[in-house]
Design a protein around this motif. Structure first.
Motif, mmCIF file in Angstrom:
data_model
loop_
_atom_site.group_PDB
_atom_site.id
_atom_site.type_symbol
_atom_site.label_atom_id
_atom_site.label_comp_id
_atom_site.label_asym_id
_atom_site.label_seq_id
_atom_site.Cartn_x
_atom_site.Cartn_y
_atom_site.Cartn_z
ATOM 1 N N LYS A 188 0.843 -1.193 0.000
ATOM 2 C CA LYS A 188 0.000 0.000 0.000
ATOM 3 C C LYS A 188 0.878 1.243 0.000
ATOM 4 O O LYS A 188 1.867 1.315 0.744
ATOM 5 C CB LYS A 188 -0.907 0.018 1.231
ATOM 6 N N LEU A 189 0.517 2.215 -0.824
ATOM 7 C CA LEU A 189 1.274 3.463 -0.874
ATOM 8 C C LEU A 189 1.240 4.170 0.474
ATOM 9 O O LEU A 189 2.228 4.788 0.876
ATOM 10 C CB LEU A 189 0.732 4.374 -1.975
ATOM 11 N N THR A 190 0.131 4.055 1.179
ATOM 12 C CA THR A 190 0.045 4.680 2.505
ATOM 13 C C THR A 190 1.079 4.074 3.460
ATOM 14 O O THR A 190 1.681 4.790 4.254
ATOM 15 C CB THR A 190 -1.376 4.528 3.094
ATOM 16 N N ASP A 191 1.314 2.765 3.351
ATOM 17 C CA ASP A 191 2.333 2.126 4.192
ATOM 18 C C ASP A 191 3.737 2.588 3.820
ATOM 19 O O ASP A 191 4.605 2.739 4.691
ATOM 20 C CB ASP A 191 2.234 0.604 4.091
ATOM 21 N N LEU A 192 3.965 2.812 2.537
ATOM 22 C CA LEU A 192 5.271 3.327 2.107
ATOM 23 C C LEU A 192 5.517 4.721 2.687
ATOM 24 O O LEU A 192 6.603 5.020 3.177
ATOM 25 C CB LEU A 192 5.372 3.365 0.581
ATOM 26 N N VAL A 193 4.505 5.588 2.624
ATOM 27 C CA VAL A 193 4.647 6.943 3.160
ATOM 28 C C VAL A 193 4.878 6.888 4.667
ATOM 29 O O VAL A 193 5.736 7.592 5.198
ATOM 30 C CB VAL A 193 3.422 7.811 2.804
ATOM 31 N N ARG A 194 4.151 6.028 5.371
ATOM 32 C CA ARG A 194 4.348 5.881 6.822
ATOM 33 C C ARG A 194 5.768 5.424 7.151
ATOM 34 O O ARG A 194 6.296 5.740 8.201
ATOM 35 C CB ARG A 194 3.367 4.863 7.393
ATOM 36 N N SER A 195 6.380 4.662 6.247
ATOM 37 C CA SER A 195 7.742 4.158 6.467
ATOM 38 C C SER A 195 8.816 5.150 6.049
ATOM 39 O O SER A 195 10.003 4.853 6.121
ATOM 40 C CB SER A 195 7.944 2.850 5.691
ATOM 41 N N GLY A 196 8.381 6.330 5.555
ATOM 42 C CA GLY A 196 9.355 7.374 5.230
ATOM 43 C C GLY A 196 9.680 7.533 3.756
ATOM 44 O O GLY A 196 10.531 8.336 3.402
ATOM 45 N N TYR A 197 9.035 6.770 2.873
ATOM 46 C CA TYR A 197 9.302 6.907 1.448
ATOM 47 C C TYR A 197 8.608 8.139 0.895
ATOM 48 O O TYR A 197 7.539 8.530 1.367
ATOM 49 C CB TYR A 197 8.821 5.667 0.678
ATOM 50 N N GLU A 198 9.217 8.735 -0.106
ATOM 51 C CA GLU A 198 8.623 9.867 -0.813
ATOM 52 C C GLU A 198 7.953 9.330 -2.077
ATOM 53 O O GLU A 198 8.550 8.547 -2.812
ATOM 54 C CB GLU A 198 9.714 10.869 -1.197
ATOM 55 N N ILE A 199 6.734 9.746 -2.314
ATOM 56 C CA ILE A 199 5.982 9.289 -3.479
ATOM 57 C C ILE A 199 5.998 10.384 -4.543
ATOM 58 O O ILE A 199 5.785 11.554 -4.240
ATOM 59 C CB ILE A 199 4.509 8.955 -3.097
ATOM 60 N N ARG A 200 6.252 10.003 -5.774
ATOM 61 C CA ARG A 200 6.191 10.921 -6.915
ATOM 62 C C ARG A 200 5.311 10.299 -7.973
ATOM 63 O O ARG A 200 5.281 9.078 -8.081
ATOM 64 C CB ARG A 200 7.590 11.163 -7.486
ATOM 65 N N PRO A 201 4.626 11.038 -8.749
ATOM 66 C CA PRO A 201 4.569 12.499 -8.833
ATOM 67 C C PRO A 201 3.780 13.097 -7.678
ATOM 68 O O PRO A 201 3.102 12.393 -6.931
ATOM 69 C CB PRO A 201 3.882 12.755 -10.166
ATOM 70 N N VAL A 228 0.058 12.177 -7.067
ATOM 71 C CA VAL A 228 -0.187 10.905 -6.387
ATOM 72 C C VAL A 228 0.149 11.044 -4.902
ATOM 73 O O VAL A 228 -0.578 10.557 -4.036
ATOM 74 C CB VAL A 228 0.628 9.760 -7.034
ATOM 75 N N SER A 229 1.247 11.741 -4.603
ATOM 76 C CA SER A 229 1.646 11.957 -3.220
ATOM 77 C C SER A 229 0.546 12.680 -2.448
ATOM 78 O O SER A 229 0.233 12.314 -1.311
ATOM 79 C CB SER A 229 2.940 12.760 -3.170
ATOM 80 N N ASP A 230 -0.031 13.699 -3.058
ATOM 81 C CA ASP A 230 -1.107 14.448 -2.405
ATOM 82 C C ASP A 230 -2.314 13.551 -2.131
ATOM 83 O O ASP A 230 -2.947 13.647 -1.072
ATOM 84 C CB ASP A 230 -1.516 15.655 -3.256
ATOM 85 N N LEU A 231 -2.653 12.670 -3.067
ATOM 86 C CA LEU A 231 -3.766 11.742 -2.862
ATOM 87 C C LEU A 231 -3.496 10.797 -1.695
ATOM 88 O O LEU A 231 -4.375 10.540 -0.863
ATOM 89 C CB LEU A 231 -4.031 10.929 -4.134
ATOM 90 N N VAL A 232 -2.281 10.288 -1.629
ATOM 91 C CA VAL A 232 -1.911 9.366 -0.557
ATOM 92 C C VAL A 232 -1.951 10.081 0.795
ATOM 93 O O VAL A 232 -2.491 9.562 1.773
ATOM 94 C CB VAL A 232 -0.517 8.739 -0.806
#
Length: 124
Positions: A96-109, A112-116
């Protein structure tokens, strides 16, 4: 240099290339060469050289302006999922992208980051 030992004169070698002399090179890719680069980009050139020496893949961001805008030019292609929960969706492994963000990853573009991030805001 001449050294006196019990009335004997011994001629000691000085300078020149000697086996094992000097500090070991931190560059594992072979011989090194001194180059001149503008001070304004020296740090970025060194960062790129170190990444290449370590065997990392790099992505160079170019700019159409005459003065380059330097974003982070080194991009690792390794995704460490050791701290991210894995799921199974339709028989496939999923993250899940939300789990990636919680783990400190940066999402691009950014879109998509704003949606997450909006989704994360609703979860809390």
């Amino acid at each position: 240099m001449i050294t006196m030992l019990s009335n004997e004169v011994i001629d000691m070698p000085k300078g020149g290339k000697r086996e094992g002399a000097g500090r070991p090179s931190r560059w594992g890719t072979g011989k090194i060469k001194t180059i001149r680069v503008p001070e304004a980009i020296a740090d970025q050139v060194m960062e790129l050289a170190i990444a290449l020496n370590e065997g990392k893949k790099v992505h160079i961001v170019t700019s159409t302006s005459k003065l380059p805008s330097y974003e982070k030019i080194i991009e690792s292609k390794v995704l460490d999922l050791s701290r991210v929960p894995l799921s199974q969706v339709s028989g496939e492994i999923a993250v899940k992208l939300t789990d990636l963000v919680r783990s400190g990853y940066e999402i691009r573009p950014k879109k998509v980051s704003d949606l997450v991030k909006a989704r994360l805001g609703r979860l809390f």
